[in-house]
Structure formats: structure tokens, C-alpha cells
Design an enzyme around this catalytic site. Structure first.
Site, PDB file in Angstrom:
ATOM      1  N   GLY A   1      15.192   8.001 -14.264  1.00  0.00           N
ATOM      2  CA  GLY A   1      14.873   7.552 -12.917  1.00  0.00           C
ATOM      3  C   GLY A   1      13.401   7.339 -12.684  1.00  0.00           C
ATOM      4  O   GLY A   1      12.994   6.789 -11.663  1.00  0.00           O
TER       5      GLY A   1
ATOM      6  N   ALA B   1       7.818  21.333 -24.863  1.00  0.00           N
ATOM      7  CA  ALA B   1       8.370  20.020 -25.171  1.00  0.00           C
ATOM      8  C   ALA B   1       9.107  20.014 -26.504  1.00  0.00           C
ATOM      9  O   ALA B   1      10.212  19.467 -26.622  1.00  0.00           O
ATOM     10  CB  ALA B   1       7.252  18.976 -25.191  1.00  0.00           C
TER      11      ALA B   1
ATOM     12  N   GLY C   1      -4.002  30.835 -11.888  1.00  0.00           N
ATOM     13  CA  GLY C   1      -3.149  31.030 -13.052  1.00  0.00           C
ATOM     14  C   GLY C   1      -3.947  30.862 -14.333  1.00  0.00           C
ATOM     15  O   GLY C   1      -4.635  29.854 -14.510  1.00  0.00           O
TER      16      GLY C   1
ATOM     17  N   HIS D   1      -7.880  25.072 -52.002  1.00  0.00           N
ATOM     18  CA  HIS D   1      -9.174  25.671 -51.692  1.00  0.00           C
ATOM     19  C   HIS D   1     -10.256  24.599 -51.736  1.00  0.00           C
ATOM     20  O   HIS D   1     -10.254  23.762 -52.634  1.00  0.00           O
ATOM     21  CB  HIS D   1      -9.504  26.764 -52.710  1.00  0.00           C
ATOM     22  CG  HIS D   1     -10.872  27.346 -52.536  1.00  0.00           C
ATOM     23  ND1 HIS D   1     -11.175  28.241 -51.539  1.00  0.00           N
ATOM     24  CD2 HIS D   1     -12.026  27.136 -53.225  1.00  0.00           C
ATOM     25  CE1 HIS D   1     -12.452  28.579 -51.618  1.00  0.00           C
ATOM     26  NE2 HIS D   1     -12.979  27.922 -52.649  1.00  0.00           N
TER      27      HIS D   1
ATOM     28  N   GLU E   1      -5.877  35.268 -10.941  1.00  0.00           N
ATOM     29  CA  GLU E   1      -4.720  35.705 -11.718  1.00  0.00           C
ATOM     30  C   GLU E   1      -4.028  36.869 -11.014  1.00  0.00           C
ATOM     31  O   GLU E   1      -4.659  37.854 -10.659  1.00  0.00           O
ATOM     32  CB  GLU E   1      -5.159  36.125 -13.129  1.00  0.00           C
ATOM     33  CG  GLU E   1      -4.073  36.749 -13.979  1.00  0.00           C
ATOM     34  CD  GLU E   1      -2.866  35.848 -14.156  1.00  0.00           C
ATOM     35  OE1 GLU E   1      -1.755  36.291 -13.798  1.00  0.00           O
ATOM     36  OE2 GLU E   1      -3.038  34.700 -14.628  1.00  0.00           O
TER      37      GLU E   1
ATOM     38  N   VAL F   1       9.923   6.506 -19.054  1.00  0.00           N
ATOM     39  CA  VAL F   1      10.248   7.071 -20.357  1.00  0.00           C
ATOM     40  C   VAL F   1       9.109   7.981 -20.809  1.00  0.00           C
ATOM     41  O   VAL F   1       7.936   7.660 -20.649  1.00  0.00           O
ATOM     42  CB  VAL F   1      10.494   5.953 -21.385  1.00  0.00           C
ATOM     43  CG1 VAL F   1      10.603   6.525 -22.790  1.00  0.00           C
ATOM     44  CG2 VAL F   1      11.750   5.171 -21.026  1.00  0.00           C
TER      45      VAL F   1
ATOM     46  N   GLY G   1      20.270   9.844 -12.650  1.00  0.00           N
ATOM     47  CA  GLY G   1      21.645  10.138 -13.012  1.00  0.00           C
ATOM     48  C   GLY G   1      22.175  11.368 -12.298  1.00  0.00           C
ATOM     49  O   GLY G   1      21.499  12.396 -12.242  1.00  0.00           O
TER      50      GLY G   1
END
Length: 551
Positions: A109, A404, A254, A532, A277, A112, A191
Site C-alpha cells: 500500500g 530486517a 532512547g 593474515h 534514557e 516497495v 491488503g
């Protein structure tokens, strides 16, 4: 390899409400038997599981019975428009669509790519890349140590913002093209589920049917009550990624992953930052030892101050020449503590599931604090504790692990199931990363979580650590600040958790996460060879330093 797993009693736990949660909630209404494919039994973490080993790699199918109350006048269709219908074209939905190999449609909706591509992971990394370069160019001490000299560094705010926006546009186009190339149909519109295996598209009367449906609608920024967001001076991460301004002084409410990353961006571009915080310590959710070091490097050494143990009960945007006002109260006593006057405030208090308007009531599904309840296979559970046939929910909308790549992994696990290859995702093997400079990454349990598990289950827990200061590649980059920490069982070599703070920590963590996923023991992985000089030798030394009693 298959392993049969028996749950002898219901298991429940609550989902976290913050953006980067690592709690693994699931609920089962009655004893069930699970079969795991493709993982060694040792990789499965549980206290009530009874494992019986079997050998072979043939695909297996779930034999669990599924029941749900279906309305007599709304039976499932006999034929379907699609094999698989996915509601939401974010990273989770996209991953499932690409993996399916079925007649698939994806409903979107908005645009993408979802939050990650458009308002999260992708544009934030573009900002962090630009601001990280700026931080390096402004660090005379660092440059002189490398023998470099740079004239006064500067930046174009709009140019940095355009870099983030252009990257999101490019990735969004790539995702769209990849789905079209595989024949995935993109249906535009929101949807909503109108009945078993039936979805209405947008505001029209168009209804499509599918044998299996995946809900992958993601999340939105969570804004606590009392905070007024105007999108200019009081903003969420969605607004901040546009970088429409760089305030002289910004409060970040936060100090989790989102707050930390934006503090890295803003301080590199010249802002002063104040953290607010609610808990008694900064960076909740990280391993305490990692938090302590990260605070010294990422906060104490920068133009950042902080208030802990306080809650912002009211935030008023800047108006009529007045600054942003933030009213703070004590998190425990609720008594007034202070009032801050700043140029801007970023609300980084986590994310909330985007599950409203999905028509869940039509299939008798009730959310829990907005999250859609699912079992360990991402199958949706209705209000009576029964599984809804052919309906799954992945990603932020189910609250198991709001990342994600976790959404994508969950989507792939669902596709495995609907195509007959039963698979249960081990969430403790999923890594997480904070893309500050330097980075923080983790997988598995923190030390307190591991010790609590050890006390509960009766095994010892050991810790090994290595420093970036001993790594040749890190010293060559003059980036020796950082540590890697291994939490493990000394009796059998099981890896319980790995935490890294240092240069490219987000890339280094995957050796550990893959080891946990595959059930690899320390006594085996310590024999692996690393090039290395590379940063990967930090982990090589970490595993070699562990003391395992059982060969």
C-alpha cells in the site's frame, strides 16, 4: 539431519516492545512434536526439548494438526488466484517472494522496500557513511598519526541528505526489478483479510485468493503519550533520515540502536547531543561489558551528555521563537526532575507493529500489544489459541525479533514449510549490529542471560575476550579500540553468545552467528584458518583462547 523435538508443556513469553528486541516469544496451546531439518541438534536451544537423533538430509514435513474456527458461511475457496500472497513488500516480504518459486503476488500500500529500504536500514547507513567520513576528516590526531594532513573539512547538508535518498531509491528499484524478473506480481493497495485465504486489495472491491498468505506489514516509530511530533523540531527516525536540518543541540529520547546511530551522525556533523534514557544505564539490551566500553568511546569522549532513570512525559515542539521543551520525571517515583530546552528532539523509543486495518477480526485473531501471535513456524494463532490454516506472519508485526534480516529469514522459513521442506528458524543464531564508529555487534545471549540459563539448567559458563589492540590489521588502520567477547560452555564447547565492539564488528559477527546456526563447537572452529593480517583474526584468537574440557 532431522531431530524430533517434543514440547511437554506450554511455553510462553512476552514480546519486547522496543525496536531491537531479542526476546523470542511463542505460544503453544497443547503439546506438539516438531521436526528440525538442516541443523545439528546441538544448535537447538531449549530447556524442555527431548531430542532423538536421526541421520540424512531428505526433506521432512510437519505432521502437526492445524485447527481453527471457520465460519460456516465463509469457507475457504476451492481454487486460488495465487499459490502465495504476501501482504507487505518490505525486506521480509521481498525475501519470501524471491525464495518462493511459486505463483506469487505481493501487496503493497506504500512503496516497495518497506521501512528498511525507505525509512530505516538503508538511508541510515548512507548517513552514517557520510558522517563517518566527516568524523575521520575532522580528527587531526588520527590523521597525523597516519602521516596525513587535510585542510578544513566541511559538508553540504543537502548533499548528504541526497546521498541517503538516492541510495533508498536505487535499492527500491532493485527490489522491484528482482521481483518482476521472477514473475512476482505486485498488487498496489493496502491488503486486508476478509476471510480464510481471501484478501481485499485497497478500497476497491477486488478480492484475491491464495493457498497460503504471509503477513509482512512491518512497523512504525513508537511515540509515547505526551510527545507532540511536528516533523521539524520534534521528529522520529523517519523524519531524521531526511536530514532537513542539523540542529546545534538535539535531545535523543532512547539510547538503543536507533538513538546511538543518530548520535553518531549528529555529533559528526557538529551537533551537541543529550540522551534521555528511562532505564538506569545507557544502551540497554547490549552486553553490560560491551556497553561500558562503548559508552566510554561513543558517548563520554564526544559532545554528548545524558540523563538516565528519567522519562520524558511531555515534549512540546519549538514555536514562536521558543525552544523545544522536554519535561522529565523520575522513572521510578514519577516525581518531576528537570526541564530541558533544546533546538530539536529525536524520539528513538523503538517501533510499534503496523497491524491495524488488516481485517484480523474476520479470522478471529486478536493482537497482543499490537503484535500478531505466532508459533515457532510463524503460523498465526487465533484468539482461542488455535492455528489459523494457511496464514503466517513474519517480521516486526509478530515481535519475535524486530530486525530486517530476521524478517527475511522468517519469510524464507515459511516458504520452506509451504513447499514441503519443514524448517524452524533458530532465532538465537540471528546477529544484530549497531553501525556506529566503531561498530557494535552481537549474536546469542549476553553474559547475564547465559549465566541465568546456566544456573537454571545446571551447567557452567565461561567467558573469553580478545582485544583489537593486538590485531595487526586494526593497528595498521590505527583503530585498535575494541574487544571481542565469547560466552560459552566449557564442558562441551557450545557457543552461547559473541559480542564485538570495534572496527567492522558488523561484518565480523557472522562467523559466530553461522557457527551457532550450524551447531559448530569451539573445539572445531578454533582449527579454522584465517588470512593474515585481517580483522577476522580477532575472532580466531577469541576461539583459540577458550578453554574447553571435552575434546
Amino acid at each position: 539431519m532431522h531431530s524430533t523435538l517434543s514440547l511437554s508443556s506450554p511455553i510462553t513469553s512476552s514480546a519486547a516492545t522496543t525496536s531491537r528486541s531479542h526476546s523470542l516469544p511463542f505460544t503453544t496451546a497443547k503439546p506438539i512434536h516438531l521436526r528440525f531439518c538442516g541443523l545439528r541438534p546441538e544448535a537447538l536451544v531449549s530447556t524442555t526439548y527431548s531430542l532423538n537423533r536421526r541421520h540424512g538430509y531428505l526433506p521432512c514435513r510437519s505432521h502437526s494438526s492445524i485447527s481453527a474456527a471457520l465460519s460456516s458461511n465463509d469457507a475457504p475457496p476451492k481454487s486460488f488466484d495465487y499459490d502465495l500472497l504476501i501482504i507487505g513488500a518490505g525486506v521480509g516480504g521481498h525475501g519470501a517472494a524471491l525464495h518462493a518459486g511459486l505463483k506469487t503476488a505481493i501487496v503493497e500500500g506504500d512503496v516497495v522496500g518497506g521501512t528498511c529500504v525507505n525509512r530505516g536500514c538503508v538511508p541510515s547507513k548512507a548517513l552514517l557513511a557520510a558522517s563517518g567520513r566527516m568524523r575521520e576528516l575532522k580528527s587531526d590526531h588520527h590523521l597525523k598519526s597516519l602521516g596525513l594532513q587535510v585542510s578544513a573539512a566541511g559538508y553540504d547538508r543537502q548533499g548528504v541528505a541526497d546521498h541517503a535518498n538516492n541510495l533508498a531509491t536505487k535499492i527500491r528499484s532493485n527490489l522491484t526489478n528482482s521481483m518482476k524478473a521472477l514473475g512476482v506480481e505486485i498488487l498496489t493497495g493496502f491488503g486486508s483479510i476478509v476471510g480464510p485465504q481471501k484478501v481485499k486489495i485497497g478500497s476497491s472491491d477486488k478480492i484475491v485468493t491464495a493457498k497460503d498468505i504471509i503477513i509482512a506489514t512491518g512497523s512504525i516509530p513508537f511515540v509515547p503519550k505526551g510527545i507532540e511530533v511536528d516533523g521539524k523540531t520534534v521528529i522520529t527516525s523517519d523524519h531524521a533520515l531526511k536530514l532537513e536540518s542539523v540542529p546545534d543541540w538535539i535531545a535523543i529520547v532512547g539510547s538503543g540502536y536507533i538513538g546511538l546511530e543518530f548520535s553518531d551522525v549528529y555529533t559528526a556533523l557538529g551537533s551537541e547531543v543529550t540522551f534521555v534514557e528511562g532505564l538506569d544505564q545507557l544502551m540497554p539490551g547490549f552486553d553490560p561489558e560491551i556497553s561500558k566500553l562503548a559508552q566510554r568511546v561513543l558517548i563520554n569522549s564526544r559532545n554528548i551528555d545524558y540523563h538516565t532513570g528519567v522519562v520524558a512525559t511531555k515534549i512540546t515542539p519549538a514555536r514562536d521563537g521558543k525552544p523545544v521543551l522536554i519535561e522529565l520525571i523520575d522513572a521510578k517515583t514519577k516525581e518531576p526532575k528537570d526541564t530541558l530546552e533544546v533546538d530539536a528532539a529525536l524520539i528513538a523509543t523503538g517501533r510499534a507493529p503496523f497491524t491495524q486495518g488488516l481485517g484480523l477480526e474476520n479470522i478471529d485473531v486478536a493482537t497482543q500489544r499490537g503484535f500478531i501471535p505466532v508459533d515457532e513456524r510463524m503460523r498465526v494463532i487465533d484468539a482461542n489459541g488455535k492455528l489459523v490454516p494457511n496464514l503466517y506472519c513474519i517480521g516486526d508485526a509478530n515481535g519475535k525479533m524486530m530486525l530486517a534480516h530476521a524478517a527475511s529469514a522468517q519469510g524464507i522459513s515459511v516458504v520452506e514449510q509451504v513447499t514441503g521442506r519443514d524448517y524452524v528458524l533458530n532465532h538465537l543464531s540471528i546477529p544484530a549490529a549497531c553501525f556506529t564508529h566503531p561498530e557494535i555487534s552481537r549474536v546469542g545471549l549476553t553474559e547475564p542471560q547465559a549465566r541465568e540459563k546456566g544456573e537454571r539448567e545446571g551447567f557452567e559458563v565461561s567467558v573469553a575476550k580478545t582485544s583489537f589492540k593486538a590485531n595487526t590489521k586494526a593497528l595498521a588502520e590505527n583503530e585498535g579500540e575494541g574487544i571481542a567477547k565469547l560466552i560459552y560452555r566449557p564442558d562441551n564447547g557450545e557457543i552461547l553468545g559473541v559480542h564485538i565492539f570495534g572496527l567492522h564488528a558488523a561484518d565480523l559477527i557472522h562467523e559466530a552467528s553461522n557457527a551457532i546456526a550450524l551447531g559448530t563447537r569451539i573445539q572445531d572452529i578454533k582449527l579454522a584458518v584465517h588470512a593474515h593480517p585481517t580483522l577476522s583474526e580477532v575472532l580466531d584468537e577469541l576461539f583459540k583462547s577458550a578453554k574447553v574440557s571435552r575434546p
